[in-house]
Design a protein around this motif. Sequence first.
Motif, PDB file in Angstrom:
ATOM      1  N   GLY A  10       0.795  -1.232   0.000  1.00  0.00           N
ATOM      2  CA  GLY A  10       0.000   0.000   0.000  1.00  0.00           C
ATOM      3  C   GLY A  10       0.825   1.278   0.000  1.00  0.00           C
ATOM      4  N   SER A  11       2.108   1.195   0.395  1.00  0.00           N
ATOM      5  CA  SER A  11       2.925   2.414   0.392  1.00  0.00           C
ATOM      6  C   SER A  11       3.602   2.643  -0.958  1.00  0.00           C
ATOM      7  N   GLY A  12       3.455   1.688  -1.869  1.00  0.00           N
ATOM      8  CA  GLY A  12       4.130   1.802  -3.171  1.00  0.00           C
ATOM      9  C   GLY A  12       3.330   2.625  -4.160  1.00  0.00           C
ATOM     10  N   MET A  13       3.862   2.717  -5.360  1.00  0.00           N
ATOM     11  CA  MET A  13       3.236   3.559  -6.395  1.00  0.00           C
ATOM     12  C   MET A  13       1.840   3.049  -6.751  1.00  0.00           C
ATOM     13  N   LEU A  14       1.750   1.813  -7.186  1.00  0.00           N
ATOM     14  CA  LEU A  14       0.437   1.297  -7.573  1.00  0.00           C
ATOM     15  C   LEU A  14      -0.442   1.105  -6.342  1.00  0.00           C
ATOM     16  N   GLY A  15       0.176   0.720  -5.236  1.00  0.00           N
ATOM     17  CA  GLY A  15      -0.582   0.549  -3.991  1.00  0.00           C
ATOM     18  C   GLY A  15      -1.310   1.828  -3.613  1.00  0.00           C
ATOM     19  N   SER A  33       1.159  -1.857   7.609  1.00  0.00           N
ATOM     20  CA  SER A  33       2.483  -1.314   7.293  1.00  0.00           C
ATOM     21  C   SER A  33       3.468  -2.467   7.106  1.00  0.00           C
ATOM     22  N   ARG A  34       4.518  -2.147   6.436  1.00  0.00           N
ATOM     23  CA  ARG A  34       5.494  -3.150   6.026  1.00  0.00           C
ATOM     24  C   ARG A  34       6.054  -3.939   7.215  1.00  0.00           C
ATOM     25  N   ASP A  35       6.309  -3.241   8.341  1.00  0.00           N
ATOM     26  CA  ASP A  35       6.898  -3.963   9.476  1.00  0.00           C
ATOM     27  C   ASP A  35       5.921  -5.000  10.051  1.00  0.00           C
ATOM     28  N   THR A  37       3.676  -6.603   8.024  1.00  0.00           N
ATOM     29  CA  THR A  37       3.426  -7.620   7.003  1.00  0.00           C
ATOM     30  C   THR A  37       4.565  -7.736   6.026  1.00  0.00           C
ATOM     31  N   ASP A  38       5.495  -8.579   6.362  1.00  0.00           N
ATOM     32  CA  ASP A  38       6.503  -8.935   5.377  1.00  0.00           C
ATOM     33  C   ASP A  38       5.874 -10.043   4.535  1.00  0.00           C
ATOM     34  N   ILE A  39       5.655  -9.734   3.273  1.00  0.00           N
ATOM     35  CA  ILE A  39       4.947 -10.689   2.415  1.00  0.00           C
ATOM     36  C   ILE A  39       5.776 -11.948   2.166  1.00  0.00           C
ATOM     37  N   SER A  40       7.076 -11.866   2.458  1.00  0.00           N
ATOM     38  CA  SER A  40       7.898 -13.054   2.254  1.00  0.00           C
ATOM     39  C   SER A  40       7.897 -13.968   3.483  1.00  0.00           C
ATOM     40  N   GLN A 103      -3.492 -10.268  -8.434  1.00  0.00           N
ATOM     41  CA  GLN A 103      -2.028 -10.233  -8.419  1.00  0.00           C
ATOM     42  C   GLN A 103      -1.571  -9.325  -9.559  1.00  0.00           C
ATOM     43  N   PHE A 104      -0.842  -8.251  -9.214  1.00  0.00           N
ATOM     44  CA  PHE A 104      -0.344  -7.361 -10.267  1.00  0.00           C
ATOM     45  C   PHE A 104       0.971  -7.914 -10.801  1.00  0.00           C
ATOM     46  N   SER A 105       1.092  -7.901 -12.100  1.00  0.00           N
ATOM     47  CA  SER A 105       2.299  -8.460 -12.707  1.00  0.00           C
ATOM     48  C   SER A 105       2.788  -7.550 -13.835  1.00  0.00           C
ATOM     49  N   VAL A 129      16.133 -11.468 -13.612  1.00  0.00           N
ATOM     50  CA  VAL A 129      15.615 -12.015 -12.354  1.00  0.00           C
ATOM     51  C   VAL A 129      14.235 -11.429 -12.055  1.00  0.00           C
ATOM     52  N   TYR A 130      14.071 -10.117 -12.289  1.00  0.00           N
ATOM     53  CA  TYR A 130      12.771  -9.492 -12.035  1.00  0.00           C
ATOM     54  C   TYR A 130      11.671 -10.224 -12.827  1.00  0.00           C
ATOM     55  N   GLY A 131      11.893 -10.387 -14.122  1.00  0.00           N
ATOM     56  CA  GLY A 131      10.888 -11.030 -14.979  1.00  0.00           C
ATOM     57  C   GLY A 131      10.608 -12.459 -14.538  1.00  0.00           C
ATOM     58  N   SER A 133      11.111 -13.749 -11.516  1.00  0.00           N
ATOM     59  CA  SER A 133      10.462 -13.790 -10.196  1.00  0.00           C
ATOM     60  C   SER A 133       8.970 -13.438 -10.319  1.00  0.00           C
ATOM     61  N   LYS A 134       8.627 -12.508 -11.208  1.00  0.00           N
ATOM     62  CA  LYS A 134       7.211 -12.171 -11.404  1.00  0.00           C
ATOM     63  C   LYS A 134       6.484 -13.327 -12.104  1.00  0.00           C
ATOM     64  N   TYR A 135       7.163 -13.929 -13.065  1.00  0.00           N
ATOM     65  CA  TYR A 135       6.550 -15.042 -13.801  1.00  0.00           C
ATOM     66  C   TYR A 135       6.253 -16.213 -12.855  1.00  0.00           C
TER      67      TYR A 135
HETATM   68  N1  NAP Z   1       6.800   0.227 -11.757  1.00  0.00           N
HETATM   69  C1  NAP Z   1       6.463  -0.160 -12.973  1.00  0.00           C
HETATM   70  O1  NAP Z   1       6.793   0.495 -13.989  1.00  0.00           O
HETATM   71  C2  NAP Z   1       5.677  -1.428 -13.177  1.00  0.00           C
HETATM   72  C3  NAP Z   1       5.439  -1.865 -14.505  1.00  0.00           C
HETATM   73  C4  NAP Z   1       4.661  -3.009 -14.704  1.00  0.00           C
HETATM   74  C5  NAP Z   1       4.151  -3.703 -13.640  1.00  0.00           C
HETATM   75  N2  NAP Z   1       4.420  -3.281 -12.361  1.00  0.00           N
HETATM   76  C6  NAP Z   1       3.848  -4.063 -11.257  1.00  0.00           C
HETATM   77  O2  NAP Z   1       3.040  -3.204 -10.467  1.00  0.00           O
HETATM   78  C7  NAP Z   1       3.066  -3.662  -9.116  1.00  0.00           C
HETATM   79  C8  NAP Z   1       3.417  -2.518  -8.182  1.00  0.00           C
HETATM   80  O3  NAP Z   1       4.679  -1.962  -8.546  1.00  0.00           O
HETATM   81  P1  NAP Z   1       5.132  -0.516  -8.036  1.00  0.00           P
HETATM   82  O4  NAP Z   1       5.899   0.104  -9.145  1.00  0.00           O
HETATM   83  O5  NAP Z   1       3.965   0.171  -7.453  1.00  0.00           O
HETATM   84  O6  NAP Z   1       6.165  -0.889  -6.888  1.00  0.00           O
HETATM   85  P2  NAP Z   1       6.743   0.078  -5.721  1.00  0.00           P
HETATM   86  O7  NAP Z   1       6.338   1.476  -5.922  1.00  0.00           O
HETATM   87  O8  NAP Z   1       8.205  -0.229  -5.631  1.00  0.00           O
HETATM   88  O9  NAP Z   1       6.005  -0.464  -4.423  1.00  0.00           O
HETATM   89  C9  NAP Z   1       6.313  -1.719  -3.914  1.00  0.00           C
HETATM   90  C10 NAP Z   1       5.568  -1.926  -2.626  1.00  0.00           C
HETATM   91  O10 NAP Z   1       5.902  -3.245  -2.143  1.00  0.00           O
HETATM   92  C11 NAP Z   1       6.262  -3.129  -0.777  1.00  0.00           C
HETATM   93  N3  NAP Z   1       7.157  -4.230  -0.395  1.00  0.00           N
HETATM   94  C12 NAP Z   1       8.419  -4.466  -0.809  1.00  0.00           C
HETATM   95  N4  NAP Z   1       8.900  -5.570  -0.201  1.00  0.00           N
HETATM   96  C13 NAP Z   1       7.914  -6.019   0.623  1.00  0.00           C
HETATM   97  C14 NAP Z   1       7.807  -7.102   1.533  1.00  0.00           C
HETATM   98  N5  NAP Z   1       8.819  -7.959   1.730  1.00  0.00           N
HETATM   99  N6  NAP Z   1       6.649  -7.265   2.217  1.00  0.00           N
HETATM  100  C15 NAP Z   1       5.612  -6.410   2.032  1.00  0.00           C
HETATM  101  N7  NAP Z   1       5.657  -5.359   1.204  1.00  0.00           N
HETATM  102  C16 NAP Z   1       6.799  -5.165   0.500  1.00  0.00           C
HETATM  103  C17 NAP Z   1       6.926  -1.770  -0.669  1.00  0.00           C
HETATM  104  O11 NAP Z   1       7.007  -1.360   0.657  1.00  0.00           O
HETATM  105  P3  NAP Z   1       8.211  -0.378   1.112  1.00  0.00           P
HETATM  106  O12 NAP Z   1       7.861   0.932   0.490  1.00  0.00           O
HETATM  107  O13 NAP Z   1       8.130  -0.389   2.585  1.00  0.00           O
HETATM  108  O14 NAP Z   1       9.460  -0.979   0.564  1.00  0.00           O
HETATM  109  C18 NAP Z   1       5.952  -0.942  -1.505  1.00  0.00           C
HETATM  110  O15 NAP Z   1       4.813  -0.632  -0.748  1.00  0.00           O
HETATM  111  C19 NAP Z   1       4.044  -4.829  -9.088  1.00  0.00           C
HETATM  112  O16 NAP Z   1       3.338  -6.034  -9.213  1.00  0.00           O
HETATM  113  C20 NAP Z   1       4.895  -4.614 -10.320  1.00  0.00           C
HETATM  114  O17 NAP Z   1       5.444  -5.832 -10.799  1.00  0.00           O
HETATM  115  C21 NAP Z   1       5.155  -2.158 -12.099  1.00  0.00           C
END
Ligand code: NAP
Length: 296
Positions: A10-15, A33-35, A37-40, A103-105, A129-131, A133-135
């Motif tokens: 939720g703190s990320g861009m798409l979140g 908050s992240r602390d 919920t560590d998704i891993s 699930q966003f991919s 690795v990114y591709g 890991s998402k796949y």
């Molecule tokens: N960015 C792009 O251009 C793009 C393009 C295509 C698809 N996508 C997809 O869109 C989705 C969102 O991407 P985004 O760009 O919004 O990413 P982002 O801004 O980097 O946000 C990632 C989020 O994941 C959280 N996170 C990281 N590690 C975590 C963990 N271990 N446990 C729980 N939360 C964790 C981060 O928290 P912290 O802030 O605390 O680290 C942050 O809230 C992803 O599925 C990505 O693959 C993105």
Amino acid sequence: MRKKILLFGGSGMLGQELAHCFSSDAYEIISPSRDKTDISSQENVFRLVQSTMPDIILNAAVLVNVDACEENPEKAYSVNTLGPLFIADALRTLNLKNTIFVQFSSSDIFGSDFSANPREDNEAFPINVYGRSKYYGERCVNGILGEKGFASYIIRSSWIFSEFKKTFVDVIAEHVLRPTGVFTTAEDQRGIPTWGKDIAENAKTLIEKKYQYGVYHFVPDASSADATRFEIAQEIAEILGRNDVERLFSKAPRTRILKAPRPASSAIITTRFPKLPNWKESLRTFMEERYLKTRA
Ligand SMILES: NC(=O)c1ccc[n+]([C@@H]2O[C@H](COP(=O)([O-])OP(=O)(O)OC[C@H]3O[C@@H](n4cnc5c(N)ncnc54)[C@H](OP(=O)(O)O)[C@@H]3O)[C@@H](O)[C@H]2O)c1
């Protein structure tokens, strides 16, 4: 009754785009908050799903930095692959067949130079690795929940821009507004800039209009085709009133600029969902709101 959404990342861009878009009387958003919920951590994820019993789970948690993923594959797989695996596993264990899991991919699951413009069901050939890991994250969701009466969507998109994170679009805009030398962009890396706001709004539509569960490509209107990083820079410069792009930017092959391997094309096509707004129009609206209004 309000529908309960459990939002990861939720703190990320798409979140943040998702939280903004779903914030209405119809939804209650739980975004730990992240602390907390560590998704891993399988235990964390299970406990959270069990204690909230959500109607909808949106997973936007990710390690998205392609070079960082390459440098730290263990972390990339733990977030991008194990995260969705643990969510899917919790849904299966708790038999939550009515909980909708989104699930966003990424288009980067394709990646091979030979699979230009892949559709939803094309084979994936991730090249970094990114591709990968998402796949594998997608494979876990499909393997655990697909065709077993569970409710899951996978939404793939190309390059995202948003007010909630500094992206390529902002780096270019800042260079156009305050140039320092010549900025080098990739001449052979194609993608489709996609507004995070458009993705969030259409994810809401997907859920509310009860589209069939499965894989979707969120792609801006094809009347504006995909573009290289250089062409996107050119578009941004023009929106900001500069037509001397050759003085601001130079071009180079992506292998000279970027560390980890990148697909030649991150463009995808949709056969199952209406096209999102034309990317050039969305980019213009975004730029006007973010850069031009503040200058006026
Ligand atoms: N960015 C792009 O251009 C793009 C393009 C295509 C698809 N996508 C997809 O869109 C989705 C969102 O991407 P985004 O760009 O919004 O990413 P982002 O801004 O980097 O946000 C990632 C989020 O994941 C959280 N996170 C990281 N590690 C975590 C963990 N271990 N446990 C729980 N939360 C964790 C981060 O928290 P912290 O802030 O605390 O680290 C942050 O809230 C992803 O599925 C990505 O693959 C993105």
